[in-house]
Design an enzyme around this catalytic site. Sequence first.
Site, PDB file in Angstrom:
ATOM      1  N   LYS A  79     -67.599  -4.425  -8.481  1.00  0.00           N
ATOM      2  CA  LYS A  79     -68.853  -4.533  -9.232  1.00  0.00           C
ATOM      3  C   LYS A  79     -69.911  -3.577  -8.689  1.00  0.00           C
ATOM      4  O   LYS A  79     -70.919  -3.340  -9.354  1.00  0.00           O
ATOM      5  CB  LYS A  79     -69.367  -5.971  -9.248  1.00  0.00           C
ATOM      6  CG  LYS A  79     -69.971  -6.481  -7.963  1.00  0.00           C
ATOM      7  CD  LYS A  79     -70.615  -7.845  -8.190  1.00  0.00           C
ATOM      8  CE  LYS A  79     -71.283  -8.368  -6.924  1.00  0.00           C
ATOM      9  NZ  LYS A  79     -71.968  -9.646  -7.162  1.00  0.00           N
ATOM     10  N   ASP A  80     -69.690  -3.014  -7.482  1.00  0.00           N
ATOM     11  CA  ASP A  80     -70.621  -2.048  -6.898  1.00  0.00           C
ATOM     12  C   ASP A  80     -70.243  -0.605  -7.194  1.00  0.00           C
ATOM     13  O   ASP A  80     -70.923   0.322  -6.749  1.00  0.00           O
ATOM     14  CB  ASP A  80     -70.691  -2.230  -5.374  1.00  0.00           C
ATOM     15  CG  ASP A  80     -71.306  -3.552  -4.972  1.00  0.00           C
ATOM     16  OD1 ASP A  80     -72.082  -4.117  -5.766  1.00  0.00           O
ATOM     17  OD2 ASP A  80     -71.014  -4.025  -3.849  1.00  0.00           O
ATOM     18  N   CYS A 114     -77.145  -0.201 -13.488  1.00  0.00           N
ATOM     19  CA  CYS A 114     -77.657  -1.233 -12.584  1.00  0.00           C
ATOM     20  C   CYS A 114     -78.997  -1.789 -13.045  1.00  0.00           C
ATOM     21  O   CYS A 114     -79.452  -2.811 -12.536  1.00  0.00           O
ATOM     22  CB  CYS A 114     -77.767  -0.666 -11.176  1.00  0.00           C
ATOM     23  SG  CYS A 114     -78.933   0.720 -11.065  1.00  0.00           S
ATOM     24  N   ARG A 134     -79.165  -8.873 -13.901  1.00  0.00           N
ATOM     25  CA  ARG A 134     -78.405  -9.850 -14.697  1.00  0.00           C
ATOM     26  C   ARG A 134     -78.785 -11.262 -14.330  1.00  0.00           C
ATOM     27  O   ARG A 134     -79.129 -12.086 -15.205  1.00  0.00           O
ATOM     28  CB  ARG A 134     -76.891  -9.660 -14.488  1.00  0.00           C
ATOM     29  CG  ARG A 134     -76.045 -10.796 -15.079  1.00  0.00           C
ATOM     30  CD  ARG A 134     -74.600 -10.737 -14.635  1.00  0.00           C
ATOM     31  NE  ARG A 134     -74.409 -10.904 -13.209  1.00  0.00           N
ATOM     32  CZ  ARG A 134     -74.244 -12.088 -12.597  1.00  0.00           C
ATOM     33  NH1 ARG A 134     -74.283 -13.214 -13.287  1.00  0.00           N
ATOM     34  NH2 ARG A 134     -74.038 -12.151 -11.295  1.00  0.00           N
ATOM     35  N   ARG A 135     -78.714 -11.591 -13.042  1.00  0.00           N
ATOM     36  CA  ARG A 135     -79.040 -12.951 -12.610  1.00  0.00           C
ATOM     37  C   ARG A 135     -80.480 -13.314 -12.938  1.00  0.00           C
ATOM     38  O   ARG A 135     -80.761 -14.435 -13.381  1.00  0.00           O
ATOM     39  CB  ARG A 135     -78.772 -13.100 -11.107  1.00  0.00           C
ATOM     40  CG  ARG A 135     -77.300 -13.126 -10.745  1.00  0.00           C
ATOM     41  CD  ARG A 135     -77.096 -13.057  -9.247  1.00  0.00           C
ATOM     42  NE  ARG A 135     -75.684 -13.193  -8.867  1.00  0.00           N
ATOM     43  CZ  ARG A 135     -75.150 -12.679  -7.773  1.00  0.00           C
ATOM     44  NH1 ARG A 135     -75.903 -11.978  -6.929  1.00  0.00           N
ATOM     45  NH2 ARG A 135     -73.868 -12.851  -7.503  1.00  0.00           N
ATOM     46  N   ARG A 151     -79.548 -13.418   3.230  1.00  0.00           N
ATOM     47  CA  ARG A 151     -80.086 -14.128   2.070  1.00  0.00           C
ATOM     48  C   ARG A 151     -80.035 -15.639   2.268  1.00  0.00           C
ATOM     49  O   ARG A 151     -80.953 -16.358   1.865  1.00  0.00           O
ATOM     50  CB  ARG A 151     -79.335 -13.695   0.813  1.00  0.00           C
ATOM     51  CG  ARG A 151     -79.755 -12.296   0.357  1.00  0.00           C
ATOM     52  CD  ARG A 151     -79.096 -11.877  -0.924  1.00  0.00           C
ATOM     53  NE  ARG A 151     -77.775 -11.322  -0.689  1.00  0.00           N
ATOM     54  CZ  ARG A 151     -76.952 -10.939  -1.657  1.00  0.00           C
ATOM     55  NH1 ARG A 151     -77.296 -11.104  -2.921  1.00  0.00           N
ATOM     56  NH2 ARG A 151     -75.776 -10.416  -1.372  1.00  0.00           N
ATOM     57  N   ARG A 182     -82.856  -8.800  -1.142  1.00  0.00           N
ATOM     58  CA  ARG A 182     -81.638  -8.051  -0.836  1.00  0.00           C
ATOM     59  C   ARG A 182     -81.203  -8.376   0.574  1.00  0.00           C
ATOM     60  O   ARG A 182     -81.868  -9.081   1.314  1.00  0.00           O
ATOM     61  CB  ARG A 182     -81.884  -6.545  -0.999  1.00  0.00           C
ATOM     62  CG  ARG A 182     -82.016  -6.112  -2.464  1.00  0.00           C
ATOM     63  CD  ARG A 182     -81.934  -4.617  -2.621  1.00  0.00           C
ATOM     64  NE  ARG A 182     -80.740  -4.109  -1.964  1.00  0.00           N
ATOM     65  CZ  ARG A 182     -80.706  -2.959  -1.297  1.00  0.00           C
ATOM     66  NH1 ARG A 182     -81.798  -2.223  -1.184  1.00  0.00           N
ATOM     67  NH2 ARG A 182     -79.588  -2.539  -0.743  1.00  0.00           N
TER      68      ARG A 182
END
Length: 303
Positions: free
Chosen positions: A82-83, A238, A128-129, A152, A146
């Site tokens: 996904k990155d 992104c 997205r989130r 986190r 981040r």
Amino acid sequence: MVLRLGTRGSPLALVQANMVRNALLAVHGWEQERIEIVPIRTTGDRVQDRPLAEIGGKALWTKELDRALLDREIDLAVHSMKDVETIRPESIAVAAMLPRADVRDRLIGAESIAALPQGARIGTSSPRRAAQLRRLRPDLTILSLRGNVDTRRAKVAMGEVDATLLAAAGLDRLGYGDVGVAIDIDQLLPAPSQGAVGIEVRADDSTTRIHVAAIGDALTERCVWAERALLAAISGDCHSPIAALATVAPDGLRLRAEILREDGSEHVRIDRSGLSGTAEEAVDHAQALLAGASPQLRRLFGH
């Protein structure tokens, strides 16, 4: 000959690099010394005070590894798929993907999204989130957050934010399988390629490419390529709040996808089955999503 395996230096990246190393050793019967793990610090790891989209996007996770690969400092590179940017250099090839892990997001700090207090502060740097949370709970305050998984989690524990969302796959791989509450994909559809680990090699290095292909999982690759084809067809990047998940069904692939406005005020979803995963289908899915969107939402995706 020693194969040099390049990776980011974060705890999760190193775990994933060792997963790849162990899979290669097992399938080929090699000795431990045959593969050397080479940590490489990326711009995305160095710059932690701004959202990724503001400082160059997904390339910040890959460009140093790409350079090392093309300069022959390493022979293969391990990435969370996904990155990895949707469009990759022709000189680099994804040779394999490991079996996909849990694709869901986990909520850290509350038992459910509905249980979050009114106006709760949610830390995430994912467009997205953020858009999905705003759609479900417009009252929430979204703060940029981040850092690696431990960073986190610590921000939540120290009360800097009330909650955050993390990928279940990363938590599981780090041994945090009991941390957080998994959110059903019908509520939060994941990012394209979430939960998949990919291995890239130089496109002209046929020997390494064959070695790496031996550990690939065909079902994972089929699903992830379908999601990435949709991402390419819709011109998502992104900055774009987009979610997609392909799964294998008896009649072919099932693809669920969603695009959203950044403030969550609009979203469009599709759910299609019996698919082959072709580029032509991806274009059709992209057109279907955009056809149901307002002009404002279409402009967010460059249409």
